[in-house]
Design an enzyme around this catalytic site. Structure first.
Site, mmCIF file in Angstrom:
data_model
loop_
_atom_site.group_PDB
_atom_site.id
_atom_site.type_symbol
_atom_site.label_atom_id
_atom_site.label_comp_id
_atom_site.label_asym_id
_atom_site.label_seq_id
_atom_site.Cartn_x
_atom_site.Cartn_y
_atom_site.Cartn_z
ATOM 1 N N ARG A 136 -8.370 -15.008 -15.275
ATOM 2 C CA ARG A 136 -7.936 -14.348 -14.028
ATOM 3 C C ARG A 136 -8.479 -12.918 -13.959
ATOM 4 O O ARG A 136 -8.854 -12.436 -12.885
ATOM 5 C CB ARG A 136 -6.404 -14.335 -13.943
ATOM 6 C CG ARG A 136 -5.827 -15.716 -13.590
ATOM 7 C CD ARG A 136 -4.363 -15.824 -13.960
ATOM 8 N NE ARG A 136 -3.503 -14.892 -13.263
ATOM 9 C CZ ARG A 136 -2.300 -14.535 -13.702
ATOM 10 N NH1 ARG A 136 -1.808 -15.036 -14.826
ATOM 11 N NH2 ARG A 136 -1.578 -13.684 -13.013
ATOM 12 N N LYS A 143 1.806 -5.649 -8.235
ATOM 13 C CA LYS A 143 1.774 -5.811 -6.775
ATOM 14 C C LYS A 143 3.055 -6.465 -6.265
ATOM 15 O O LYS A 143 3.667 -5.986 -5.317
ATOM 16 C CB LYS A 143 0.579 -6.707 -6.352
ATOM 17 C CG LYS A 143 -0.771 -6.199 -6.780
ATOM 18 C CD LYS A 143 -1.890 -7.122 -6.325
ATOM 19 C CE LYS A 143 -1.868 -8.516 -6.922
ATOM 20 N NZ LYS A 143 -2.112 -8.585 -8.370
ATOM 21 N N ARG A 172 -8.472 -11.161 -1.283
ATOM 22 C CA ARG A 172 -8.946 -11.201 -2.663
ATOM 23 C C ARG A 172 -10.448 -11.338 -2.744
ATOM 24 O O ARG A 172 -11.006 -11.342 -3.835
ATOM 25 C CB ARG A 172 -8.344 -12.420 -3.331
ATOM 26 C CG ARG A 172 -7.306 -12.107 -4.377
ATOM 27 C CD ARG A 172 -6.845 -13.445 -4.889
ATOM 28 N NE ARG A 172 -6.202 -13.355 -6.147
ATOM 29 C CZ ARG A 172 -4.891 -13.197 -6.289
ATOM 30 N NH1 ARG A 172 -4.124 -13.057 -5.253
ATOM 31 N NH2 ARG A 172 -4.378 -13.177 -7.496
ATOM 32 N N ARG A 209 5.038 -18.469 -16.520
ATOM 33 C CA ARG A 209 4.217 -19.030 -15.452
ATOM 34 C C ARG A 209 3.068 -19.797 -16.081
ATOM 35 O O ARG A 209 2.523 -19.347 -17.087
ATOM 36 C CB ARG A 209 3.681 -17.875 -14.584
ATOM 37 C CG ARG A 209 3.994 -18.044 -13.115
ATOM 38 C CD ARG A 209 3.708 -16.785 -12.341
ATOM 39 N NE ARG A 209 2.287 -16.567 -12.076
ATOM 40 C CZ ARG A 209 1.814 -15.606 -11.291
ATOM 41 N NH1 ARG A 209 2.657 -14.787 -10.696
ATOM 42 N NH2 ARG A 209 0.525 -15.448 -11.119
ATOM 43 N N ARG A 238 5.629 -11.727 -19.457
ATOM 44 C CA ARG A 238 6.395 -12.000 -18.226
ATOM 45 C C ARG A 238 7.108 -13.348 -18.291
ATOM 46 O O ARG A 238 6.536 -14.359 -18.652
ATOM 47 C CB ARG A 238 5.464 -12.000 -17.011
ATOM 48 C CG ARG A 238 6.172 -12.537 -15.767
ATOM 49 C CD ARG A 238 5.408 -12.281 -14.507
ATOM 50 N NE ARG A 238 4.082 -12.842 -14.505
ATOM 51 C CZ ARG A 238 3.201 -12.644 -13.531
ATOM 52 N NH1 ARG A 238 3.519 -11.879 -12.510
ATOM 53 N NH2 ARG A 238 2.023 -13.191 -13.584
HETATM 54 P P1 AP5 Z 1 3.986 -8.306 -11.091
HETATM 55 O O1 AP5 Z 1 4.642 -7.389 -10.128
HETATM 56 O O2 AP5 Z 1 4.391 -9.740 -11.087
HETATM 57 O O3 AP5 Z 1 2.387 -8.143 -10.961
HETATM 58 P P2 AP5 Z 1 1.367 -8.747 -9.917
HETATM 59 O O4 AP5 Z 1 0.315 -7.709 -9.713
HETATM 60 O O5 AP5 Z 1 2.077 -9.261 -8.704
HETATM 61 O O6 AP5 Z 1 0.787 -9.922 -10.820
HETATM 62 P P3 AP5 Z 1 0.533 -11.447 -10.539
HETATM 63 O O7 AP5 Z 1 0.211 -12.051 -11.860
HETATM 64 O O8 AP5 Z 1 1.640 -12.075 -9.752
HETATM 65 O O9 AP5 Z 1 -0.738 -11.326 -9.648
HETATM 66 P P4 AP5 Z 1 -1.883 -12.288 -9.503
HETATM 67 O O10 AP5 Z 1 -2.727 -11.544 -8.548
HETATM 68 O O11 AP5 Z 1 -2.565 -12.739 -10.731
HETATM 69 O O12 AP5 Z 1 -1.156 -13.622 -9.019
HETATM 70 P P5 AP5 Z 1 -0.834 -14.231 -7.581
HETATM 71 O O13 AP5 Z 1 0.541 -14.757 -7.657
HETATM 72 O O14 AP5 Z 1 -1.206 -13.310 -6.491
HETATM 73 O O15 AP5 Z 1 4.158 -7.686 -12.562
HETATM 74 C C1 AP5 Z 1 3.642 -8.339 -13.708
HETATM 75 C C2 AP5 Z 1 4.571 -8.086 -14.901
HETATM 76 O O16 AP5 Z 1 4.580 -6.704 -15.233
HETATM 77 C C3 AP5 Z 1 6.047 -8.457 -14.629
HETATM 78 O O17 AP5 Z 1 6.639 -8.980 -15.792
HETATM 79 C C4 AP5 Z 1 6.673 -7.122 -14.230
HETATM 80 O O18 AP5 Z 1 8.062 -7.079 -14.496
HETATM 81 C C5 AP5 Z 1 5.904 -6.152 -15.094
HETATM 82 N N1 AP5 Z 1 5.736 -4.832 -14.444
HETATM 83 C C6 AP5 Z 1 5.544 -4.570 -13.114
HETATM 84 N N2 AP5 Z 1 5.424 -3.254 -12.891
HETATM 85 C C7 AP5 Z 1 5.524 -2.647 -14.107
HETATM 86 C C8 AP5 Z 1 5.472 -1.281 -14.551
HETATM 87 N N3 AP5 Z 1 5.282 -0.269 -13.686
HETATM 88 N N4 AP5 Z 1 5.601 -1.042 -15.874
HETATM 89 C C9 AP5 Z 1 5.796 -2.063 -16.768
HETATM 90 N N5 AP5 Z 1 5.873 -3.381 -16.416
HETATM 91 C C10 AP5 Z 1 5.727 -3.667 -15.108
HETATM 92 O O19 AP5 Z 1 -1.881 -15.445 -7.535
HETATM 93 C C11 AP5 Z 1 -1.775 -16.566 -8.378
HETATM 94 C C12 AP5 Z 1 -2.904 -17.552 -8.075
HETATM 95 O O20 AP5 Z 1 -2.797 -18.014 -6.700
HETATM 96 C C13 AP5 Z 1 -4.331 -16.981 -8.166
HETATM 97 O O21 AP5 Z 1 -4.822 -17.017 -9.486
HETATM 98 C C14 AP5 Z 1 -5.075 -17.938 -7.212
HETATM 99 O O22 AP5 Z 1 -5.328 -19.182 -7.835
HETATM 100 C C15 AP5 Z 1 -4.078 -18.167 -6.097
HETATM 101 N N6 AP5 Z 1 -4.201 -17.206 -4.983
HETATM 102 C C16 AP5 Z 1 -3.222 -16.348 -4.527
HETATM 103 N N7 AP5 Z 1 -3.681 -15.620 -3.490
HETATM 104 C C17 AP5 Z 1 -4.962 -16.009 -3.288
HETATM 105 C C18 AP5 Z 1 -5.972 -15.603 -2.364
HETATM 106 N N8 AP5 Z 1 -5.752 -14.642 -1.457
HETATM 107 N N9 AP5 Z 1 -7.181 -16.209 -2.450
HETATM 108 C C19 AP5 Z 1 -7.433 -17.184 -3.348
HETATM 109 N N10 AP5 Z 1 -6.517 -17.612 -4.254
HETATM 110 C C20 AP5 Z 1 -5.298 -17.035 -4.218
#
Ligand code: AP5
Length: 226
Positions: free
Chosen positions: A170, A15, A90, A159, A127
């Site tokens: 997660r 994402k 979410r 991270r 990552r």
């Molecule tokens: P990346 O693009 O970073 O993936 P992502 O889907 O953004 O993954 P995240 O881990 O950032 O998402 P998340 O939802 O767990 O965390 P968030 O920060 O939102 O890609 C991942 C890896 O794969 C990278 O190394 C990338 O290079 C690689 N990659 C990408 N595309 C690829 C491809 N096509 N092929 C191969 N490799 C690829 O949330 C973190 C925390 O914040 C949550 O756990 C929660 O505690 C809190 N939080 C955030 N938002 C909310 C909300 N709305 N409500 C409640 N809590 C929240």
């Protein structure tokens, strides 16, 4: 028509990677709730102190807090002409509030990035992010990461929530609390699913085509309503 895009998908689905790219290409802000929270933790603000432990355990921060953050952010001038939301909504409660926030604005376009669970675990375990600016490290075809951040030269670190136990948690939280959003949005004419298991370039091309078809759909519906 403004591009009001939300990116759905499990942790590691790509994402953030895709949101960054399409926001840059279309000249609209990327709003990542994960980034907003991580910046608050790094800066040691009141918000950061409140959410730190929850994030490190892989649990969700409260709906009330997240909805307030997003409501404020979407009210800013730069988001009036479109935005890409990464990591929100979410939960169904967040999605219901977002519909209310969006009243009077162009419809949401919803893109779900689909990736198998084994791939997600592998991506997150591998990552590395910049400890200074948060940018993902770009790993080469042989799986080697550079020594430092290619954006700012900062140190590359894992991270805190990317260790295996927290990644599993997660993914479970995603299954329980976020996946039901697919049923919430699927029947909308602007819902699109994108195969996220392809190369980042292929995913970007498919996402772009999906967004354009949804924008066309909105234009034709609005035209018919006039
Ligand atoms: P990346 O693009 O970073 O993936 P992502 O889907 O953004 O993954 P995240 O881990 O950032 O998402 P998340 O939802 O767990 O965390 P968030 O920060 O939102 O890609 C991942 C890896 O794969 C990278 O190394 C990338 O290079 C690689 N990659 C990408 N595309 C690829 C491809 N096509 N092929 C191969 N490799 C690829 O949330 C973190 C925390 O914040 C949550 O756990 C929660 O505690 C809190 N939080 C955030 N938002 C909310 C909300 N709305 N409500 C409640 N809590 C929240």
């Amino acid at each position: 028509v403004s591009l009001n895009l939300i990116m759905l998908g499990a942790p590691g689905a790509g994402k953030g990677t895709q949101a960054e790219r399409i926001a840059r290409e279309r000249g609209i802000p990327k709003i990542s709730t994960g980034d907003i929270l991580r910046e608050a933790v790094a800066a040691g603000t009141e918000l950061g102190r409140r959410v730190k432990a929850t994030m490190e355990q892989g649990q969700l921060v409260s709906d009330e807090l997240m909805i307030a953050i997003v409501r404020d952010r979407l009210a800013r001038e730069d988001a009036r002409r479109g935005f890409v939301l990464d990591g929100f909504p979410r939960t169904v409660a967040q999605a219901l509030s977002l519909d209310e926030i969006m009243r009077g604005r162009d419809p949401l376009i919803v893109a779900d990035l689909a990736v198998a669970e084994a791939d997600l675990v592998r991506r997150l375990a591998n990552r590395l992010v910049c400890g200074s600016c948060g940018t993902n490290a770009v790993v080469d075809a042989a799986g080697n990461a550079p020594k430092s951040c290619q954006q700012c030269g900062g140190p590359l670190v894992q991270r805190k929530d990317d260790n295996e136990a927290v990644v599993r948690e997660r993914l479970q939280v995603y299954q329980r609390q976020t996946k039901p959003l697919l049923d919430f949005y699927r029947s909308r004419p602007t819902f699109r699913e994108v195969d996220g298991a392809q190369s980042p370039e292929r995913v970007a091309a498919d996402l772009s085509a999906a967004v354009d078809s949804a924008l066309k759909q909105i234009t034709s519906t609005q035209g018919a309503g006039r």
